[in-house]
Design an enzyme around this catalytic site. Structure first.
Site, PDB file in Angstrom:
ATOM      1  N   HIS A 244     -41.704 -42.840 -28.414  1.00  0.00           N
ATOM      2  CA  HIS A 244     -43.213 -42.824 -28.773  1.00  0.00           C
ATOM      3  C   HIS A 244     -43.191 -42.613 -30.341  1.00  0.00           C
ATOM      4  O   HIS A 244     -44.271 -42.450 -30.984  1.00  0.00           O
ATOM      5  CB  HIS A 244     -43.736 -41.715 -28.040  1.00  0.00           C
ATOM      6  CG  HIS A 244     -43.476 -40.196 -28.437  1.00  0.00           C
ATOM      7  ND1 HIS A 244     -44.260 -39.297 -29.382  1.00  0.00           N
ATOM      8  CD2 HIS A 244     -42.187 -39.704 -28.210  1.00  0.00           C
ATOM      9  CE1 HIS A 244     -43.476 -38.127 -29.340  1.00  0.00           C
ATOM     10  NE2 HIS A 244     -42.386 -38.412 -28.824  1.00  0.00           N
TER      11      HIS A 244
ATOM     12  N   ASN B 220     -37.270 -34.089 -39.340  1.00  0.00           N
ATOM     13  CA  ASN B 220     -38.564 -34.448 -38.777  1.00  0.00           C
ATOM     14  C   ASN B 220     -39.656 -33.871 -39.650  1.00  0.00           C
ATOM     15  O   ASN B 220     -40.860 -34.011 -39.417  1.00  0.00           O
ATOM     16  CB  ASN B 220     -38.614 -33.969 -37.165  1.00  0.00           C
ATOM     17  CG  ASN B 220     -38.399 -32.692 -37.176  1.00  0.00           C
ATOM     18  OD1 ASN B 220     -37.194 -32.209 -37.214  1.00  0.00           O
ATOM     19  ND2 ASN B 220     -39.209 -31.833 -36.427  1.00  0.00           N
TER      20      ASN B 220
ATOM     21  N   THR C  24     -34.790 -42.723 -10.567  1.00  0.00           N
ATOM     22  CA  THR C  24     -35.638 -44.014 -10.677  1.00  0.00           C
ATOM     23  C   THR C  24     -35.940 -44.280 -11.964  1.00  0.00           C
ATOM     24  O   THR C  24     -36.859 -43.333 -12.633  1.00  0.00           O
ATOM     25  CB  THR C  24     -36.629 -44.249  -9.742  1.00  0.00           C
ATOM     26  OG1 THR C  24     -36.030 -43.855  -8.166  1.00  0.00           O
ATOM     27  CG2 THR C  24     -37.247 -45.509  -9.688  1.00  0.00           C
TER      28      THR C  24
ATOM     29  N   CYS D 252     -43.492 -30.145 -32.200  1.00  0.00           N
ATOM     30  CA  CYS D 252     -42.957 -29.310 -31.114  1.00  0.00           C
ATOM     31  C   CYS D 252     -42.936 -27.647 -31.203  1.00  0.00           C
ATOM     32  O   CYS D 252     -43.001 -26.997 -30.216  1.00  0.00           O
ATOM     33  CB  CYS D 252     -41.251 -29.715 -30.932  1.00  0.00           C
ATOM     34  SG  CYS D 252     -41.262 -31.553 -30.644  1.00  0.00           S
TER      35      CYS D 252
END
Length: 402
Positions: free
Chosen positions: A198, A148, A234, A322
């Site tokens: 994303h 990355n 969920t 990050c």
């Protein structure tokens, strides 16, 4: 101009349009039996099929998560916990994403043994080092597909063959490569593979983990038994719908976007290196992502360069989003054997297909002006020159800086 697409991407209009009904009209819980729930379940199944098709997998091999970090955690911890009675040794590299690296630090703290393979100047491991690191206790190899920060691509297919021959489970983080180059789980010989929405013009907060049929992992989240009991909770239906559409579009446009990104990237590299003295590219020049280049400029501070570029309307980064708030040297760049001082002068440019709308020459000029401005204030740059600014004590008459 936004040039930090490895950090995140803009949700495409087509993706947003497909997601929109599931925030309002089609809001049912996919675990319920009545019609509005069944419609959500149908949308979930379509998205799962789209993700599977994009990586040449089966729908039942796709587990939806909250993103790449959760997928990495589920793959590594889930596999390590499940196979603890078979061994406690894991092999990785020195340049993994924090979602992998910090997960492995945690496992080390509870008794697992981790080998961190070195990378060399080009940012790529040697397969021989991997083979030498394997022991009878090795249960998992986890090596990222594309880095990355510097964009280097590891020999995943070859690593996968070795892992399969030795009956060792193999995981790869493909968050940065998916949508940029072909990601085929069969060709790569992987047992687990992490994806994130994303990074491919889908919404944030959703991702997936490919788990090859027959591979078992210990669940990390317990509850209602959703996602085949592997990831309870969920499901984020609007996000998953958007992710599925983004996967479909990424696959459809892969070849076209690849050629476009390669062209822009190579033009950018050529002009930066020709224009700015003491500029370098970090990582391998051939085995790298088509949309990412990481430059290193001697005697400047990358954070200051980012701010100057931002003031001119260009958003880029020094490395991983990050860890952008941390001031220590990038472990990825230091793993290349670079001087920690030089590491701080890095600039990561990550492109998207829509990046063809910006003027490369103008951008390179802005970088050059910004680097020159920072070097005028830098004692590291000025100490290279003699007092008359003509003769470089370190390099002599041939020094490009002089």
């Amino acid at each position: 101009m936004y040039l930090d697409n490895s950090a995140t991407t803009q949700v495409s209009d087509e993706v947003f349009k497909e997601m929109e009904p599931y925030f309002t009209k089609e809001f049912g819980n996919p675990s319920t039996l009545y019609s509005i729930g069944r419609e959500s379940k149908k949308a979930l199944n379509l998205a799962r099929q789209r993700v599977a098709d994009a990586i040449n997998a089966k729908p039942e091999e796709i587990i939806f998560t909250s993103g790449g970090s959760e997928s990495d955690n589920l793959a590594i911890k889930g596999l390590a916990f499940k196979l603890r009675n078979r061994g406690n040794h894991i092999i990785t590299t020195e340049i993994e994403h924090p979602a992998v690296r910090d997960t492995l630090y945690f496992l080390e703290s509870i008794g697992y043994d981790v080998t961190y393979l070195p990378v060399y100047e080009n940012g790529i491991i040697k397969v021989e080092d991997l083979e030498d690191a394997i022991t009878d206790e090795t249960i998992l190899i986890t090596i990222m597909h594309g880095n990355n920060e510097i964009g280097t691509i590891q020999p995943i297919e070859e690593i996968g063959k070795i892992a399969r021959e030795r009956k060792i489970k193999f995981h790869t983080d493909a968050v940065q490569t998916f949508g940029k180059i072909e990601v085929d789980v069969e060709k790569l010989n992987v047992d687990l593979l992490s994806l994130s929405s994303h990074k491919i013009n889908g919404p944030k907060g959703v991702g997936a983990l490919y788990i090859k049929k027959g591979t078992r992992v210990e669940p990390l989240i317990h509850g209602g038994g959703q996602e085949r009991g592997i990831r309870s909770g969920t499901e984020n239906v609007p996000g998953i719908v958007g992710f599925g559409k983004a996967c479909e579009l990424a696959s459809k446009n892969l070849d076209e976007h690849y050629e476009k990104l390669i062209s822009i990237r190579d033009e950018l590299i050529e002009k930066v290196l020709a224009t700015i003295p003491e500029a370098y590219v970090n990582g391998d020049m051939e085995h790298r992502l088509p949309n990412l280049v990481n430059f290193r400029f001697k005697a400047i501070e990358g954070e200051s360069l980012i701010l100057l570029l931002d003031a001119k309307g260009y958003q880029a980064s020094t490395g991983s989003a990050c860890s952008s708030n941390k001031l220590e040297a990038s472990p990825v760049l230091t793993a290349l054997g670079l001087d920690p001082v030089d590491v701080h002068g890095s600039l990561r440019i990550s492109l998207a297909p829509e990046s063809d709308s910006f003027d490369v020459d103008e951008f390179v000029n802005v970088i050059a002006e910004s680097v020159s401005r920072l070097r005028q204030m830098s004692p590291l740059w000025n100490q290279e020159l003699d007092y008359d600014g003509v003769m470089c004590k370190k390099h002599g008459d041939d020094c490009r800086m002089c």
